[in-house]
Motif scaffolding. Structure first.
Motif, PDB file in Angstrom:
ATOM      1  N   HIS A   1       0.836  -1.212   0.000  1.00  0.00           N
ATOM      2  CA  HIS A   1       0.000   0.000   0.000  1.00  0.00           C
ATOM      3  C   HIS A   1       0.869   1.260   0.000  1.00  0.00           C
ATOM      4  O   HIS A   1       0.581   2.223  -0.711  1.00  0.00           O
ATOM      5  N   MET A   2       1.929   1.221   0.798  1.00  0.00           N
ATOM      6  CA  MET A   2       2.807   2.403   0.855  1.00  0.00           C
ATOM      7  C   MET A   2       3.499   2.624  -0.489  1.00  0.00           C
ATOM      8  O   MET A   2       3.692   3.747  -0.939  1.00  0.00           O
ATOM      9  N   GLU A   3       3.858   1.508  -1.146  1.00  0.00           N
ATOM     10  CA  GLU A   3       4.534   1.619  -2.443  1.00  0.00           C
ATOM     11  C   GLU A   3       3.603   2.285  -3.462  1.00  0.00           C
ATOM     12  O   GLU A   3       4.008   3.197  -4.190  1.00  0.00           O
ATOM     13  N   ARG A   4       2.332   1.857  -3.484  1.00  0.00           N
ATOM     14  CA  ARG A   4       1.378   2.448  -4.434  1.00  0.00           C
ATOM     15  C   ARG A   4       1.200   3.944  -4.135  1.00  0.00           C
ATOM     16  O   ARG A   4       1.191   4.774  -5.045  1.00  0.00           O
ATOM     17  N   LEU A   5       1.096   4.272  -2.856  1.00  0.00           N
ATOM     18  CA  LEU A   5       0.899   5.667  -2.453  1.00  0.00           C
ATOM     19  C   LEU A   5       2.087   6.530  -2.876  1.00  0.00           C
ATOM     20  O   LEU A   5       1.927   7.592  -3.493  1.00  0.00           O
ATOM     21  N   VAL A   6       3.283   6.054  -2.570  1.00  0.00           N
ATOM     22  CA  VAL A   6       4.494   6.850  -2.839  1.00  0.00           C
ATOM     23  C   VAL A   6       4.717   6.970  -4.351  1.00  0.00           C
ATOM     24  O   VAL A   6       5.075   8.040  -4.851  1.00  0.00           O
ATOM     25  N   LEU A   7       4.466   5.887  -5.092  1.00  0.00           N
ATOM     26  CA  LEU A   7       4.655   5.938  -6.553  1.00  0.00           C
ATOM     27  C   LEU A   7       3.671   6.917  -7.182  1.00  0.00           C
ATOM     28  O   LEU A   7       4.049   7.727  -8.034  1.00  0.00           O
ATOM     29  N   SER A   8       2.392   6.854  -6.752  1.00  0.00           N
ATOM     30  CA  SER A   8       1.402   7.783  -7.306  1.00  0.00           C
ATOM     31  C   SER A   8       1.776   9.216  -6.958  1.00  0.00           C
ATOM     32  O   SER A   8       1.669  10.117  -7.797  1.00  0.00           O
ATOM     33  N   ALA A   9       2.231   9.443  -5.720  1.00  0.00           N
ATOM     34  CA  ALA A   9       2.618  10.802  -5.305  1.00  0.00           C
ATOM     35  C   ALA A   9       3.744  11.306  -6.208  1.00  0.00           C
ATOM     36  O   ALA A   9       3.733  12.464  -6.643  1.00  0.00           O
ATOM     37  N   ALA A  10       4.678  10.425  -6.522  1.00  0.00           N
ATOM     38  CA  ALA A  10       5.804  10.837  -7.373  1.00  0.00           C
ATOM     39  C   ALA A  10       5.321  11.122  -8.794  1.00  0.00           C
ATOM     40  O   ALA A  10       5.647  12.156  -9.378  1.00  0.00           O
ATOM     41  N   VAL A  11       4.504  10.215  -9.340  1.00  0.00           N
ATOM     42  CA  VAL A  11       4.026  10.380 -10.722  1.00  0.00           C
ATOM     43  C   VAL A  11       3.209  11.666 -10.860  1.00  0.00           C
ATOM     44  O   VAL A  11       3.301  12.372 -11.862  1.00  0.00           O
ATOM     45  N   LEU A  12       2.418  11.988  -9.829  1.00  0.00           N
ATOM     46  CA  LEU A  12       1.533  13.153  -9.906  1.00  0.00           C
ATOM     47  C   LEU A  12       2.203  14.432  -9.397  1.00  0.00           C
ATOM     48  O   LEU A  12       1.557  15.473  -9.284  1.00  0.00           O
ATOM     49  N   GLY A  13       3.495  14.339  -9.087  1.00  0.00           N
ATOM     50  CA  GLY A  13       4.255  15.540  -8.737  1.00  0.00           C
ATOM     51  C   GLY A  13       3.906  16.117  -7.379  1.00  0.00           C
ATOM     52  O   GLY A  13       4.035  17.320  -7.164  1.00  0.00           O
ATOM     53  N   PHE A  14       3.463  15.261  -6.440  1.00  0.00           N
ATOM     54  CA  PHE A  14       3.217  15.734  -5.074  1.00  0.00           C
ATOM     55  C   PHE A  14       4.570  15.972  -4.387  1.00  0.00           C
ATOM     56  O   PHE A  14       5.564  15.367  -4.761  1.00  0.00           O
ATOM     57  N   PRO A  15       4.577  16.824  -3.360  1.00  0.00           N
ATOM     58  CA  PRO A  15       5.775  16.880  -2.521  1.00  0.00           C
ATOM     59  C   PRO A  15       5.992  15.520  -1.842  1.00  0.00           C
ATOM     60  O   PRO A  15       5.148  14.636  -1.941  1.00  0.00           O
ATOM     61  N   VAL A  16       7.090  15.408  -1.121  1.00  0.00           N
ATOM     62  CA  VAL A  16       7.422  14.114  -0.508  1.00  0.00           C
ATOM     63  C   VAL A  16       6.425  13.800   0.611  1.00  0.00           C
ATOM     64  O   VAL A  16       6.233  14.614   1.518  1.00  0.00           O
ATOM     65  N   PRO A  17       5.780  12.622   0.556  1.00  0.00           N
ATOM     66  CA  PRO A  17       4.854  12.273   1.649  1.00  0.00           C
ATOM     67  C   PRO A  17       5.618  11.940   2.928  1.00  0.00           C
ATOM     68  O   PRO A  17       6.810  11.648   2.868  1.00  0.00           O
ATOM     69  N   ALA A  18       4.927  11.987   4.051  1.00  0.00           N
ATOM     70  CA  ALA A  18       5.510  11.493   5.303  1.00  0.00           C
ATOM     71  C   ALA A  18       5.978  10.067   5.062  1.00  0.00           C
ATOM     72  O   ALA A  18       5.381   9.339   4.270  1.00  0.00           O
ATOM     73  N   SER A  19       7.054   9.643   5.717  1.00  0.00           N
ATOM     74  CA  SER A  19       7.629   8.329   5.416  1.00  0.00           C
ATOM     75  C   SER A  19       6.683   7.221   5.876  1.00  0.00           C
ATOM     76  O   SER A  19       5.896   7.402   6.816  1.00  0.00           O
TER      77      SER A  19
ATOM     78  N   GLY B   1      -9.868   7.349 -17.574  1.00  0.00           N
ATOM     79  CA  GLY B   1      -8.898   8.387 -17.929  1.00  0.00           C
ATOM     80  C   GLY B   1      -7.550   8.114 -17.304  1.00  0.00           C
ATOM     81  O   GLY B   1      -7.346   7.083 -16.641  1.00  0.00           O
ATOM     82  N   PRO B   2      -6.619   9.070 -17.453  1.00  0.00           N
ATOM     83  CA  PRO B   2      -5.249   8.829 -16.992  1.00  0.00           C
ATOM     84  C   PRO B   2      -5.108   8.731 -15.470  1.00  0.00           C
ATOM     85  O   PRO B   2      -4.117   8.234 -14.963  1.00  0.00           O
ATOM     86  N   LEU B   3      -6.127   9.176 -14.719  1.00  0.00           N
ATOM     87  CA  LEU B   3      -6.015   9.108 -13.255  1.00  0.00           C
ATOM     88  C   LEU B   3      -6.582   7.808 -12.688  1.00  0.00           C
ATOM     89  O   LEU B   3      -6.471   7.549 -11.491  1.00  0.00           O
ATOM     90  N   GLY B   4      -7.211   7.005 -13.578  1.00  0.00           N
ATOM     91  CA  GLY B   4      -7.858   5.774 -13.100  1.00  0.00           C
ATOM     92  C   GLY B   4      -6.910   4.839 -12.372  1.00  0.00           C
ATOM     93  O   GLY B   4      -7.320   4.106 -11.476  1.00  0.00           O
ATOM     94  N   GLY B   5      -5.642   4.881 -12.751  1.00  0.00           N
ATOM     95  CA  GLY B   5      -4.660   3.984 -12.130  1.00  0.00           C
ATOM     96  C   GLY B   5      -4.140   4.489 -10.799  1.00  0.00           C
ATOM     97  O   GLY B   5      -3.282   3.849 -10.193  1.00  0.00           O
ATOM     98  N   HIS B   6      -4.624   5.645 -10.348  1.00  0.00           N
ATOM     99  CA  HIS B   6      -4.178   6.202  -9.065  1.00  0.00           C
ATOM    100  C   HIS B   6      -5.367   6.266  -8.109  1.00  0.00           C
ATOM    101  O   HIS B   6      -6.482   6.576  -8.517  1.00  0.00           O
TER     102      HIS B   6
END
Ligand SMILES: Cc1ncc(COP(=O)(O)O)c(C=O)c1O
Length: 286
Positions: free
Chosen positions: A52-70, A142-147
């Motif tokens: 779950h954390m991997e999916r969250l962190v990868l989506s955050a990176a792909v969508l250009g979010f700042p760094v999430p809490a670890s 659409g392109p966000l369906g995978g997130h």
């Protein structure tokens, strides 16, 4: 309305009831710019936490979010919330938002919450077979369906259709007749022992339970692959089942007005899932 008197972890602090608020400057609150994970907690242990954390962190990176809490911080937050709420079997939700703009370097906003598991189980999960309807609104992920974004309106409208029909879940179908997924679940169909599920390239959510189910199929020697399914395919299937982190593996008992009798593959996968939960609890460090 009285706000739920629950304790949540928000941006580093435990907050209760009306104190559990997010700043209106947070882009999650303003524009729905958020990502979340919903997961099942069994005996105090969140299942498949790393995935779950991997999916969250990868989506955050792909969508250009700042760094999430670890993940370590979020895990400690979840432990605090579970303790504060006195929960061991629960549904946990971890949400990160794009945070408050300005002041680099920025962090995402984050909150963690948990609710008792039993309240969140579908009637069909408890009974061993779900009632599923087909959403009347055609759906284009659409392109966000995978997130797993917090912009959930399209999915919630489908869930509302299911609620009104007294069903557990609503299937989303694309304008060209492709069955995509449920409003909160992935879908699988079994034909002569072979397991088929819509491809991720169709824009469906890369469900954690979907990935685990494909792995359990491989381990059990059950052939499984991605395939673009239609409603006619589903109606002709020997067995149909849904996967979701909270509900796990749920056979579909009825699709609209059609009874689907098959249960054997879903039964085997649910047994594999429960065995994994037990292993995970016995040997958390694995
Ligand atoms: C649209 C959608 N598809 C599939 C899933 C299942 O994903 P997971 O197995 O990670 O819970 C979810 C979960 O909420 C969902 O919202």
């Amino acid at each position: 309305m009285i706000p739920p008197d629950r304790t949540l972890w928000i941006n580093g602090h435990l907050r209760r009831g009306v104190e559990a608020t997010l700043s209106l400057f947070d882009r999650g609150a303003r524009d729905g710019e958020g990502l979340f994970e919903t997961l099942r907690v069994n005996g105090g242990r969140p299942f498949a936490w790393e995935r779950h954390m991997e999916r969250l962190v990868l989506s955050a990176a792909v969508l250009g979010f700042p760094v999430p809490a670890s993940p370590v911080t979020l895990r400690a937050a979840l432990d605090q919330v579970l303790e504060a709420e006195g929960l061991t079997d629960a549904v946990a939700r971890v949400t990160v938002t794009r945070g408050i703009p300005g002041g680099r370097p920025t962090r995402t906003g984050a909150w963690v919450e948990a609710e008792p598991l039993t309240a969140r189980l579908w009637r069909g999960t408890r009974a061993g077979a779900a009632a599923v309807i087909v959403s009347k609104r055609l759906f284009e992920p659409g392109p966000l369906g995978g997130h797993k974004t917090t912009s959930r309106l399209a999915y919630h409208l489908a869930r509302e259709e299911a609620r009104v029909a007294r069903a557990d879940e609503a299937l989303l179908v694309s304008p060209d007749g492709e069955v995509l997924e449920g409003a909160v679940s992935n879908v699988f169909a079994v034909f002569a022992g072979e397991v088929l599920t819509p491809p991720l390239s169709s824009g469906v959510l890369p469900g954690i339970t979907r990935a685990l189910a494909l792995g359990w199929c491989a381990a059990a020697g059950i052939p499984a692959r991605e395939y673009r399914l239609t409603l006619a395919d589903l109606r002709a299937a020997d067995e149909v089942f849904m996967t979701n982190s909270v509900q796990e593996i749920v056979p579909v008992g009825t699709l609209q007005d059609l009874a689907i009798p098959g249960r054997s593959v879903a039964g085997a996968l649910l047994a594999a899932c429960r065995a994994e939960v037990v292993r995970d609890q016995r040997d958390p460090g694995r």
